[in-house]
Design an enzyme around this catalytic site. Structure first.
Site, short mmCIF file in Angstrom:
data_model
loop_
_atom_site.label_atom_id
_atom_site.label_comp_id
_atom_site.label_asym_id
_atom_site.label_seq_id
_atom_site.Cartn_x
_atom_site.Cartn_y
_atom_site.Cartn_z
N HIS A 32 13.47 -3.08 12.16
CA HIS A 32 14.91 -3.29 12.34
C HIS A 32 15.64 -2.74 11.11
O HIS A 32 15.35 -3.14 9.98
CB HIS A 32 15.19 -4.78 12.54
CG HIS A 32 16.62 -5.10 12.85
ND1 HIS A 32 17.14 -4.98 14.12
CD2 HIS A 32 17.65 -5.51 12.06
CE1 HIS A 32 18.42 -5.34 14.11
NE2 HIS A 32 18.76 -5.65 12.86
N ASP A 34 19.22 -2.08 9.33
CA ASP A 34 20.63 -2.52 9.30
C ASP A 34 21.48 -1.55 8.51
O ASP A 34 21.37 -1.45 7.29
CB ASP A 34 20.71 -3.90 8.63
CG ASP A 34 20.16 -5.00 9.53
OD1 ASP A 34 20.62 -5.10 10.68
OD2 ASP A 34 19.28 -5.76 9.07
N MET A 67 26.25 -1.43 11.93
CA MET A 67 27.41 -2.28 11.63
C MET A 67 28.42 -1.38 10.94
O MET A 67 28.71 -1.50 9.75
CB MET A 67 26.97 -3.45 10.73
CG MET A 67 26.14 -4.48 11.50
SD MET A 67 25.17 -5.54 10.42
CE MET A 67 23.70 -4.55 10.29
N MET A 136 24.20 -11.75 17.31
CA MET A 136 24.25 -12.11 15.89
C MET A 136 24.37 -13.62 15.76
O MET A 136 25.25 -14.23 16.36
CB MET A 136 25.44 -11.45 15.20
CG MET A 136 25.24 -9.99 14.83
SD MET A 136 23.77 -9.60 13.85
CE MET A 136 23.90 -10.75 12.48
N GLY A 144 19.56 -13.66 4.80
CA GLY A 144 19.33 -14.91 4.07
C GLY A 144 20.28 -16.05 4.38
O GLY A 144 20.34 -17.01 3.62
N GLY A 175 19.52 -13.00 12.73
CA GLY A 175 20.20 -13.79 11.72
C GLY A 175 19.67 -15.21 11.62
O GLY A 175 19.78 -15.99 12.56
C1 DX5 Z 1 22.71 -9.15 9.05
C2 DX5 Z 1 21.63 -8.27 9.60
C3 DX5 Z 1 20.32 -8.94 9.80
C4 DX5 Z 1 19.70 -9.54 8.56
C5 DX5 Z 1 18.88 -10.72 8.99
O1 DX5 Z 1 23.98 -8.64 9.35
O2 DX5 Z 1 22.02 -7.73 10.86
O3 DX5 Z 1 19.41 -8.06 10.44
O4 DX5 Z 1 18.92 -8.66 7.84
O5 DX5 Z 1 18.33 -11.32 7.87
P1 DX5 Z 1 17.73 -12.79 7.89
O6 DX5 Z 1 16.56 -12.78 8.79
O7 DX5 Z 1 17.38 -13.01 6.45
O8 DX5 Z 1 18.83 -13.70 8.37
ZN ZN Z 2 20.53 -6.54 12.10
#
Ligand code: DX5
Ligand code: ZN
Length: 220
Positions: A32, A34, A67, A136, A144, A175
């Protein structure tokens, strides 16, 4: 299919290639990725050069979560960089339908995502144009954070709508996914789990194995 998609946002970028090899060898099916532009979300992560340089490290599916505002500007570039699937935010584009079509036209999987504040009704018109919905479950833009419980209802509603329409669409949850809540998120309707900090903090192989075991319990 039940899938784990570790988010490399939480990886150690000094040894990114090594860590991607580790999640691959431990069995994680997707990577994944981001991408943040500082406008769609407050933070800035990384873009094409990073994706291009990690592409040769693994054959696993590159799940690119954009994003960024007006993602339509960059679909070709992310495809060229090595994306296998591209997810755009419903809030970020004035031409969501056309952009999803463009992604599929390039032979990639298309996904639609929504911020925790956005009602599920916003994505419903696109359900038959996507391969996945990415829900999300923390404020978009940072890893985190704590899973927002109120979002579980969105997972349930989206899975229900997919079933009612007889569609085959993945539900990916992103998330705050951790070892404690993974099973209940799957029970709500998710079949793809994204996890950043709960995979990359500590022993990566053990963490991946844990999540894969949970996912396997729900494989039908
Ligand atoms: C946040 C990202 C996520 C993030 C998730 O906007 O889209 O992919 O990295 O991280 P954790 O698993 O730490 O919540
Ligand atoms: Zn993501």
């Amino acid at each position: 299919m039940m899938i784990l998609a570790p988010s490399i946002l939480a990886a150690d970028f000094a040894i990114l290639g090594e860590q991607i090899r580790e999640i691959d060898e431990a069995g994680a099916q997707h990577v994944h990725i981001d991408v943040m532009d500082g406008v769609c979300v407050p933070s800035i992560s990384f873009g094409f050069p990073i994706i291009e340089s990690i592409r040769p490290v693994t054959k696993r599916f590159f799940d690119v979560h954009l994003m960024i505002v007006e993602p339509e500007r960059y679909i070709d570039r992310f495809a060229d960089a090595g994306a296998d699937g591209i997810t755009i935010h419903v809030e970020a584009s004035k031409c969501v339908g056309q952009t999803l079509e463009k992604i599929r036209g390039l032979g990639l999987k298309a996904g639609i995502s929504l911020h925790p504040q956005t009602p599920v009704s916003e994505i419903m018109p696109y359900l038959d144009q996507v391969d996945k919905v990415l829900v999300m479950t923390v404020n978009t833009g940072f890893g985190g954070q704590k899973y927002i419980e109120a979002c579980t209802k969105k997972i349930i509603d989206i899975r229900k709508a997919i079933q009612e329409r007889g569609l085959s669409v993945d539900v990916e949850v992103d998330g705050g996914v951790n070892k404690e809540n993974a099973a209940s998120i799957i029970e709500a309707g998710a079949n793809i789990l994204v996890s950043g900090s709960s995979v990359f903090n500590g022993n990566i192989t053990e963490n991946v194995t844990y999540f894969l075991d949970v996912l396997k319990r729900f494989e039908s």
